[in-house]
Design a protein around this motif. Structure first.
Motif, PDB file in Angstrom:
ATOM      1  N   LYS A   9      54.370  36.111  46.205  1.00 38.11           N
ATOM      2  CA  LYS A   9      53.060  35.867  46.816  1.00 38.11           C
ATOM      3  C   LYS A   9      51.973  36.633  46.071  1.00 38.11           C
ATOM      4  CE  LYS A   9      54.456  34.745  51.508  1.00 38.11           C
ATOM      5  NZ  LYS A   9      54.424  35.171  52.918  1.00 38.11           N
ATOM      6  N   LEU A  10      52.290  37.836  45.637  1.00 40.67           N
ATOM      7  CA  LEU A  10      51.319  38.628  44.887  1.00 40.67           C
ATOM      8  C   LEU A  10      51.022  37.969  43.545  1.00 40.67           C
ATOM      9  CD1 LEU A  10      49.607  41.179  44.889  1.00 40.67           C
ATOM     10  CD2 LEU A  10      51.535  42.398  43.915  1.00 40.67           C
ATOM     11  N   LYS A  11      52.050  37.468  42.879  1.00 40.86           N
ATOM     12  CA  LYS A  11      51.846  36.778  41.602  1.00 40.86           C
ATOM     13  C   LYS A  11      51.017  35.508  41.780  1.00 40.86           C
ATOM     14  CE  LYS A  11      55.791  36.282  39.422  1.00 40.86           C
ATOM     15  NZ  LYS A  11      57.203  36.301  39.009  1.00 40.86           N
ATOM     16  N   ALA A  12      51.150  34.866  42.936  1.00 45.23           N
ATOM     17  CA  ALA A  12      50.368  33.663  43.207  1.00 45.23           C
ATOM     18  C   ALA A  12      48.877  33.971  43.339  1.00 45.23           C
ATOM     19  CB  ALA A  12      50.885  32.988  44.473  1.00 45.23           C
ATOM     20  N   ALA A  13      48.529  35.235  43.571  1.00 50.94           N
ATOM     21  CA  ALA A  13      47.129  35.637  43.717  1.00 50.94           C
ATOM     22  C   ALA A  13      46.472  35.957  42.366  1.00 50.94           C
ATOM     23  CB  ALA A  13      47.030  36.851  44.632  1.00 50.94           C
ATOM     24  N   ILE A  14      47.196  35.842  41.283  1.00 52.24           N
ATOM     25  CA  ILE A  14      46.647  36.174  39.961  1.00 52.24           C
ATOM     26  C   ILE A  14      45.376  35.381  39.640  1.00 52.24           C
ATOM     27  CG2 ILE A  14      47.092  36.031  37.466  1.00 52.24           C
ATOM     28  CD1 ILE A  14      49.939  37.002  38.063  1.00 52.24           C
ATOM     29  N   PRO A  15      45.316  34.066  39.888  1.00 56.60           N
ATOM     30  CA  PRO A  15      44.064  33.343  39.591  1.00 56.60           C
ATOM     31  C   PRO A  15      42.856  33.908  40.350  1.00 56.60           C
ATOM     32  CG  PRO A  15      45.863  31.795  39.902  1.00 56.60           C
ATOM     33  CD  PRO A  15      46.384  33.151  40.300  1.00 56.60           C
ATOM     34  N   THR A  16      43.042  34.318  41.584  1.00 59.11           N
ATOM     35  CA  THR A  16      41.949  34.914  42.355  1.00 59.11           C
ATOM     36  C   THR A  16      41.556  36.253  41.754  1.00 59.11           C
ATOM     37  OG1 THR A  16      42.740  33.823  44.352  1.00 59.11           O
ATOM     38  CG2 THR A  16      41.240  35.702  44.633  1.00 59.11           C
ATOM     39  N   ARG A  17      42.528  37.050  41.346  1.00 54.03           N
ATOM     40  CA  ARG A  17      42.250  38.347  40.724  1.00 54.03           C
ATOM     41  C   ARG A  17      41.431  38.161  39.450  1.00 54.03           C
ATOM     42  NH1 ARG A  17      46.009  42.414  37.553  1.00 54.03           N
ATOM     43  NH2 ARG A  17      45.019  44.357  38.113  1.00 54.03           N
ATOM     44  N   LYS A  18      41.748  37.133  38.671  1.00 59.96           N
ATOM     45  CA  LYS A  18      41.025  36.873  37.422  1.00 59.96           C
ATOM     46  C   LYS A  18      39.547  36.579  37.663  1.00 59.96           C
ATOM     47  CE  LYS A  18      44.811  35.303  34.510  1.00 59.96           C
ATOM     48  NZ  LYS A  18      45.362  34.200  33.716  1.00 59.96           N
ATOM     49  N   LEU A  19      39.215  36.019  38.818  1.00 57.35           N
ATOM     50  CA  LEU A  19      37.813  35.751  39.133  1.00 57.35           C
ATOM     51  C   LEU A  19      36.989  37.023  39.225  1.00 57.35           C
ATOM     52  CD1 LEU A  19      38.213  33.042  41.930  1.00 57.35           C
ATOM     53  CD2 LEU A  19      37.490  32.680  39.557  1.00 57.35           C
ATOM     54  N   TYR A  20      37.625  38.130  39.592  1.00 59.54           N
ATOM     55  CA  TYR A  20      36.909  39.381  39.834  1.00 59.54           C
ATOM     56  C   TYR A  20      36.973  40.368  38.682  1.00 59.54           C
ATOM     57  CZ  TYR A  20      36.476  37.705  44.568  1.00 59.54           C
ATOM     58  OH  TYR A  20      36.162  36.949  45.666  1.00 59.54           O
ATOM     59  N   VAL A  21      37.919  40.229  37.772  1.00 53.50           N
ATOM     60  CA  VAL A  21      38.055  41.223  36.708  1.00 53.50           C
ATOM     61  C   VAL A  21      37.711  40.682  35.329  1.00 53.50           C
ATOM     62  CG1 VAL A  21      39.730  42.625  37.945  1.00 53.50           C
ATOM     63  CG2 VAL A  21      40.525  40.814  36.450  1.00 53.50           C
ATOM     64  N   ASN A  22      37.349  39.417  35.228  1.00 54.61           N
ATOM     65  CA  ASN A  22      36.907  38.827  33.961  1.00 54.61           C
ATOM     66  C   ASN A  22      37.874  39.068  32.808  1.00 54.61           C
ATOM     67  OD1 ASN A  22      34.538  37.867  35.167  1.00 54.61           O
ATOM     68  ND2 ASN A  22      33.575  39.854  34.913  1.00 54.61           N
ATOM     69  N   ASN A  23      39.170  38.964  33.079  1.00 52.82           N
ATOM     70  CA  ASN A  23      40.231  39.111  32.079  1.00 52.82           C
ATOM     71  C   ASN A  23      40.274  40.481  31.409  1.00 52.82           C
ATOM     72  OD1 ASN A  23      41.365  36.549  32.493  1.00 52.82           O
ATOM     73  ND2 ASN A  23      39.805  35.635  31.202  1.00 52.82           N
ATOM     74  N   GLN A  24      39.587  41.464  31.951  1.00 58.04           N
ATOM     75  CA  GLN A  24      39.690  42.841  31.475  1.00 58.04           C
ATOM     76  C   GLN A  24      40.322  43.640  32.611  1.00 58.04           C
ATOM     77  OE1 GLN A  24      35.917  44.247  30.080  1.00 58.04           O
ATOM     78  NE2 GLN A  24      35.733  42.632  28.564  1.00 58.04           N
ATOM     79  N   TYR A  25      41.627  43.475  32.739  1.00 56.60           N
ATOM     80  CA  TYR A  25      42.339  44.052  33.865  1.00 56.60           C
ATOM     81  C   TYR A  25      42.339  45.572  33.839  1.00 56.60           C
ATOM     82  CZ  TYR A  25      44.283  39.414  34.588  1.00 56.60           C
ATOM     83  OH  TYR A  25      44.437  38.084  34.814  1.00 56.60           O
TER      84      TYR A  25
END
Length: 51
Positions: A9-25
């Motif tokens: 479930k956490l891995k499924a949230a990766i696209p949402t996380r990308k919206l907020y960190v602009n690919n600079q994790y």
């Protein structure tokens, strides 16, 4: 550090996380745990902020 009871479930949230960190994790650790502090919790997050 992020603790979860279901890493899929956490891995499924990766696209949402990308919206907020602009690919600079930021540095992070993801850990799947059998259970968390509260039985009603799915996710627990620990944050350390350095100046």
């Amino acid at each position: 550090m992020i603790f979860t009871t279901d890493i899929e479930k956490l891995k499924a949230a990766i696209p949402t996380r990308k919206l907020y960190v602009n690919n600079q994790y930021p540095s992070s650790n993801w850990v799947e745990a059998e259970r968390l502090w509260s039985e009603n919790s799915f996710l627990e997050i620990e944050v350390v902020v350095l100046p």
